[in-house]
Design a protein around this motif. Structure first.
Motif, PDB file in Angstrom:
ATOM      1  N   THR A  52      -6.484   1.353   6.814  1.00 52.48           N
ATOM      2  CA  THR A  52      -6.162   1.134   5.268  1.00 52.48           C
ATOM      3  C   THR A  52      -4.642   1.604   4.848  1.00 52.48           C
ATOM      4  OG1 THR A  52      -6.846   4.092   5.704  1.00 52.48           O
ATOM      5  CG2 THR A  52      -8.736   2.344   4.587  1.00 52.48           C
ATOM      6  N   LYS A  53      -4.180   1.390   6.038  1.00 54.13           N
ATOM      7  CA  LYS A  53      -2.679   1.912   6.684  1.00 54.13           C
ATOM      8  C   LYS A  53      -2.133   0.130   6.512  1.00 54.13           C
ATOM      9  CE  LYS A  53      -2.630   5.301   8.926  1.00 54.13           C
ATOM     10  NZ  LYS A  53      -2.847   6.605  10.013  1.00 54.13           N
ATOM     11  N   VAL A  54      -2.365  -0.999   6.743  1.00 55.53           N
ATOM     12  CA  VAL A  54      -2.143  -1.976   6.582  1.00 55.53           C
ATOM     13  C   VAL A  54      -1.710  -2.913   5.510  1.00 55.53           C
ATOM     14  CG1 VAL A  54      -2.999  -4.846   6.775  1.00 55.53           C
ATOM     15  CG2 VAL A  54      -3.605  -3.126   8.992  1.00 55.53           C
ATOM     16  N   TRP A  55      -2.134  -2.162   4.524  1.00 54.88           N
ATOM     17  CA  TRP A  55      -1.967  -2.607   3.083  1.00 54.88           C
ATOM     18  C   TRP A  55      -0.341  -2.276   2.742  1.00 54.88           C
ATOM     19  CZ3 TRP A  55      -2.010  -5.203  -0.858  1.00 54.88           C
ATOM     20  CH2 TRP A  55      -1.796  -4.964  -2.225  1.00 54.88           C
ATOM     21  N   GLN A  56      -0.118  -0.293   3.633  1.00 58.30           N
ATOM     22  CA  GLN A  56       1.657  -0.284   3.448  1.00 58.30           C
ATOM     23  C   GLN A  56       1.999  -1.354   4.531  1.00 58.30           C
ATOM     24  OE1 GLN A  56       1.107   3.316   5.589  1.00 58.30           O
ATOM     25  NE2 GLN A  56       0.303   4.750   3.524  1.00 58.30           N
ATOM     26  N   TYR A  57       1.840  -2.682   4.631  1.00 53.41           N
ATOM     27  CA  TYR A  57       3.198  -3.235   5.515  1.00 53.41           C
ATOM     28  C   TYR A  57       2.519  -5.230   4.652  1.00 53.41           C
ATOM     29  CZ  TYR A  57       2.753   0.358   8.820  1.00 53.41           C
ATOM     30  OH  TYR A  57       3.826   1.030   9.304  1.00 53.41           O
ATOM     31  N   ARG A  58       2.727  -4.610   3.336  1.00 57.20           N
ATOM     32  CA  ARG A  58       2.049  -6.358   2.861  1.00 57.20           C
ATOM     33  C   ARG A  58       3.536  -7.072   2.169  1.00 57.20           C
ATOM     34  NH1 ARG A  58       1.802  -1.957  -0.199  1.00 57.20           N
ATOM     35  NH2 ARG A  58       2.979  -1.659  -2.616  1.00 57.20           N
ATOM     36  N   ARG A  59       4.039  -6.036   2.820  1.00 55.64           N
ATOM     37  CA  ARG A  59       5.779  -6.606   3.006  1.00 55.64           C
ATOM     38  C   ARG A  59       5.902  -7.267   4.155  1.00 55.64           C
ATOM     39  NH1 ARG A  59      11.487  -4.977   2.362  1.00 55.64           N
ATOM     40  NH2 ARG A  59      10.687  -2.857   3.444  1.00 55.64           N
TER      41      ARG A  59
END
Length: 311
Positions: A52-59
């Motif tokens: 779920t934290k991967v979305w924080q690394y979308r950039r």
């Protein structure tokens, strides 16, 4: 097995496999099962919230995919031209450059104490993108159309990565305390499994290695180093810590060379499969060196699923 011994052992076992290929070629069928078990072991180190934290690394995921399908194909084409490779070898280099990240990248990210959830996510995304961009890039650079086995790629992705990782995460969720003591064993097994895979790959390509030109080896090494360097450098420039940067570097630098070999043999020639075959060997060796370097530099509290500087 200490991580700092990993690249040394990888080199030694590669030499052994090259000298005595007959002892290992019969183990070809074990490559996929070994990867599956390693992915299961990695799943034991992950929790659902890591994904779920991967979305924080979308950039940085977007930047990594851009490097994968813009810089890596161009670098493959340019290196091949500068080194004066034949048309068949240029084709092989392009197939390597335009493909997605390989499954071995997830294992190397794990050994390098990178962000495993991010690595797995990037492999899935780049594989899906490759279904469209690999044939498009091949047509743009080579003027030839190829058919990418999309369903086969996705099926392999599910069987080798998604299902084993999910199974490991489920076991970790329900039996976390009982499994806590086997974490060191999982790491040792992963390294041993990758060493065996490297040996099998070298043995399978021993005949090719006997006739390979050093220009091809140089092209493959340069291409891989460009991927590792761009992945790490760009990540740091964007403000991410070394955990994220090393994960992106490994994901970009370790291509799905197995797919490029299969496509070369199906649509082009045996000669065009040579860069992919050499890449299969080299990127495991360079990945082992990279993983060993970062595992030694990591602080005790720095783990696979650390979450810093999202964006």
């Amino acid at each position: 097995m200490a991580i700092y011994l990993f690249p040394v052992l990888a080199l030694l076992i590669s030499v052994f496999a090259y000298l005595f290929p007959a002892l290992l070629v019969g183990l070809k069928a074990f490559i996929v099962p070994l990867l599956v078990v390693v992915m299961l072991a990695m799943g034991l180190t992950l929790q659902w919230r890591d994904f779920t934290k991967v979305w924080q690394y979308r950039r940085i995921v977007g930047a990594g995919v851009a490097i994968q399908f813009i810089i890596m194909p161009f670098a493959a084409w340019l290196i091949a031209l500068l080194l004066g490779l034949s048309e068949a070898l240029i084709t092989g280099m392009m197939l390597v450059g335009a493909t997605a990240g390989g499954t071995a990248s997830n294992v190397m990210a794990y050994l390098a104490k990178g962000n495993v959830a991010l690595s797995v996510s990037m492999t899935m995304i780049s594989t899906l993108v490759a279904v469209i961009l690999l044939p498009l890039l091949t047509w743009l650079y080579l003027g030839q159309s190829i058919e990418v086995p999309a369903l086969s790629m996705l099926g392999m992705l599910v069987k080798v990565i998604l299902l084993p990782v999910a199974a490991g995460m489920l076991l970790n969720h329900f039996f976390k305390h009982k499994l806590a003591g086997i974490a060191p064993a999982c790491s040792v097994f992963s390294m041993a499994a990758i060493l065996l895979i490297i040996a099998i790959v070298v043995a399978l390509n021993s005949d090719n290695l006997n006739t390979v030109a050093w220009q091809v080896v140089s092209a493959v090494i340069l291409h891989n180093l460009i991927g590792l360097g761009c992945g790490y450098g760009l990540s740091r420039k964007l403000g991410y810590d070394s955990v994220i940067a090393r994960t992106v570097a490994i994901e970009v630098g370790m291509q799905n060379s197995g797919l490029s070999v299969a496509l070369a043999l199906k649509y082009f020639s045996a000669a065009s499969a040579l860069p992919g075959a050499i890449f299969s060997i080299w990127h495991n060796l360079s990945g082992a060196l990279f993983a060993s370097f970062w595992a030694k530099r990591s602080s005790p509290g720095e783990g696979q699923n650390q979450d810093k500087q999202p964006g």
